[in-house]
Structures are given as structure tokens and as C-alpha cells.
Design a protein around this motif. Sequence first.
Motif, PDB file in Angstrom:
ATOM      1  N   CYS A  24       0.830  -1.209   0.000  1.00  0.00           N
ATOM      2  CA  CYS A  24       0.000   0.000   0.000  1.00  0.00           C
ATOM      3  C   CYS A  24       0.865   1.259   0.000  1.00  0.00           C
ATOM      4  O   CYS A  24       0.517   2.269  -0.626  1.00  0.00           O
ATOM      5  CB  CYS A  24      -0.937   0.003   1.212  1.00  0.00           C
ATOM      6  SG  CYS A  24      -2.316  -1.160   1.053  1.00  0.00           S
ATOM      7  N   LEU A  32       1.952   1.698  -3.456  1.00  0.00           N
ATOM      8  CA  LEU A  32       0.821   2.173  -4.261  1.00  0.00           C
ATOM      9  C   LEU A  32       0.619   3.671  -4.072  1.00  0.00           C
ATOM     10  O   LEU A  32       0.430   4.407  -5.054  1.00  0.00           O
ATOM     11  CB  LEU A  32      -0.446   1.409  -3.869  1.00  0.00           C
ATOM     12  CG  LEU A  32      -1.764   1.912  -4.481  1.00  0.00           C
ATOM     13  CD1 LEU A  32      -1.694   1.882  -6.002  1.00  0.00           C
ATOM     14  CD2 LEU A  32      -2.933   1.066  -3.979  1.00  0.00           C
ATOM     15  N   HIS A  50      -1.555  -1.743  -7.266  1.00  0.00           N
ATOM     16  CA  HIS A  50      -2.889  -2.028  -6.734  1.00  0.00           C
ATOM     17  C   HIS A  50      -3.188  -3.523  -6.813  1.00  0.00           C
ATOM     18  O   HIS A  50      -3.726  -4.103  -5.865  1.00  0.00           O
ATOM     19  CB  HIS A  50      -3.937  -1.238  -7.511  1.00  0.00           C
ATOM     20  CG  HIS A  50      -5.314  -1.317  -6.928  1.00  0.00           C
ATOM     21  ND1 HIS A  50      -6.157  -2.372  -7.178  1.00  0.00           N
ATOM     22  CD2 HIS A  50      -6.002  -0.482  -6.089  1.00  0.00           C
ATOM     23  CE1 HIS A  50      -7.298  -2.198  -6.532  1.00  0.00           C
ATOM     24  NE2 HIS A  50      -7.227  -1.056  -5.869  1.00  0.00           N
ATOM     25  N   SER A  59      -3.881  -5.974  -3.687  1.00  0.00           N
ATOM     26  CA  SER A  59      -5.138  -6.729  -3.644  1.00  0.00           C
ATOM     27  C   SER A  59      -4.868  -8.218  -3.480  1.00  0.00           C
ATOM     28  O   SER A  59      -5.586  -8.919  -2.757  1.00  0.00           O
ATOM     29  CB  SER A  59      -5.944  -6.485  -4.927  1.00  0.00           C
ATOM     30  OG  SER A  59      -6.314  -5.124  -5.040  1.00  0.00           O
ATOM     31  N   HIS A  64      -8.089   3.055  -3.391  1.00  0.00           N
ATOM     32  CA  HIS A  64      -8.549   3.069  -4.777  1.00  0.00           C
ATOM     33  C   HIS A  64      -8.347   4.425  -5.460  1.00  0.00           C
ATOM     34  O   HIS A  64      -8.438   4.510  -6.686  1.00  0.00           O
ATOM     35  CB  HIS A  64     -10.034   2.707  -4.848  1.00  0.00           C
ATOM     36  CG  HIS A  64     -10.327   1.301  -4.409  1.00  0.00           C
ATOM     37  ND1 HIS A  64      -9.958   0.199  -5.148  1.00  0.00           N
ATOM     38  CD2 HIS A  64     -10.938   0.821  -3.311  1.00  0.00           C
ATOM     39  CE1 HIS A  64     -10.330  -0.906  -4.534  1.00  0.00           C
ATOM     40  NE2 HIS A  64     -10.935  -0.559  -3.403  1.00  0.00           N
ATOM     41  N   VAL A 124      -6.510   5.274  -9.056  1.00  0.00           N
ATOM     42  CA  VAL A 124      -6.261   3.994  -9.724  1.00  0.00           C
ATOM     43  C   VAL A 124      -7.275   3.786 -10.846  1.00  0.00           C
ATOM     44  O   VAL A 124      -8.469   4.049 -10.662  1.00  0.00           O
ATOM     45  CB  VAL A 124      -6.355   2.820  -8.721  1.00  0.00           C
ATOM     46  CG1 VAL A 124      -6.117   1.491  -9.429  1.00  0.00           C
ATOM     47  CG2 VAL A 124      -5.371   3.007  -7.576  1.00  0.00           C
ATOM     48  N   ALA A 181      -6.371  -2.112 -13.357  1.00  0.00           N
ATOM     49  CA  ALA A 181      -5.908  -2.835 -12.175  1.00  0.00           C
ATOM     50  C   ALA A 181      -6.517  -4.224 -12.093  1.00  0.00           C
ATOM     51  O   ALA A 181      -5.882  -5.166 -11.592  1.00  0.00           O
ATOM     52  CB  ALA A 181      -6.239  -2.039 -10.914  1.00  0.00           C
TER      53      ALA A 181
END
Length: 247
Positions: free
Chosen positions: A38, A41, A130, A134, A222, A225, A230
Amino acid sequence: MDDSSTTKTSTQTAAPTVAPTAADSRTAEQRQKFNDRCTALRQAVDDKHAMHDRVAKLKQLQSAAQGEADQAKAAWSSALRESNGEITRAIHKLRAAERSALALVEEYEVMAQELATDSERLELRVAECHADASGVRHGLVALAKDSTYAKFLNEGADCLAAAYQLYLDDANCGVPYRSQIDPDQLASNFMRKVLADIKSRGGSHAAKAIIASAIGVGAVPHAGVDPALAASPVRRMQLRKKLGLQS
């Protein structure tokens, strides 16, 4: 009370230390991995926003240069008519200013094309970060599913088994043997009731609290993104190929 008595009392009342299990260690490792993903990201999204700011600034500069070129062109065109076609020094300067401004416009266009490629690379980087985060979170969900079910078996399965047995006893209580409901049918009816009750409690605050505690991390960010990119390995592979990157 002397020190030795105090020490003895403290030793007797101290809670036993529970060593972390392999599953606990695995979960802690995955949570740290998720946090790292994260962080990567968010950095990628910040870089993407910075790139968008650069592109917007470049467009402003290109527009300003085009305006200067248009202004110079209009000025020397008007001056040429006033001089009845004679090329004066002032006209030479205005034409030079136009050429200089147009050269800037062209160079800004080249820079914009370069930044467009860089922007696509950043878009890909954001999408891949991302997707990575995930994937790690999905692993945490799988671990939480197993640990939560194991906790249910340890803490609630006996109660459920007792409720099931009572359900069977109640259904056939006082019913002649030949008229008793088939146990498999009763089991199906009972599990249908249990499933309905579980579904009705799935969105409760208590259930959400258990889920949050079991997973131990929040949702994947999110903002910034491209969700379609993604979520699509195929699209990301196609973009990598377009950019000349290794798969």
C-alpha cells in the motif's frame, strides 16, 4: 510485605505467555507485506499526480508560446501593410519573435509526447501496485477465513451441535417411530435455518468487527487507480508490450 513475597505474588499472578502459532506468524508477515504494498501504491499515485501536474504546466507553456507566435504574426503582418510591403527592422524582429515562439511550440509538443509515454508507464505502475496489494489482501482474507472458522469450531460448534440435537428431539417428540421425519430432511431444514440466520447477521456491527480484527488491515486504496486496468492482467500485459517492457 518484603520484596521476596512481592516477587512471589507477582510470579504467581502473571498471565502465561502464549507463543505465536505458525498461522499467527504468517498473518503478521502478510499484514506487513500488505502495508508495504500500500505504501508503494500511494507513492505511485503521488508520482502519477505529479506527472499530471507537469503535463498541465507544459500545456500552459505551449498555449502561451502559441499565443506569442500569433501575436507576433499579427503585429508584423499589420506593420508590413503599413510600410507598404517594405521589410523594416521592426518587422524583422517581430518575424524572429514568431519563429522563436513557434520553435518553442514544436519543442513543447515533443516534450508532451515524451511525457505521454511516461504517464502510461506510471499508470501501469499504479495498476500493478494495486493488483499486488489486492493479491496480498486476498491472502489475508483466506487466512482469516480459516482462523475464524477454527475459532468457531473451538468456541461455538458444541452449542450448534446441541441446538441441532434439540431441534431433532423437538421435531420428533411424541411422534410414532413410523411417522417421524427423516433425519436427513431435518438436518437440511436445520441448516437452512442456520444459513438464513447467518446471512441476516453477516452485516451486523459484531460480524464486521470480527472480520476487521481477523484480517487486521483496511481496504486497498482506490484513489487515483484505473480500476479496469488494475483488475485486468490481460490489459496490463498489453500495455507492457506497447511500452516495450518485459512481461
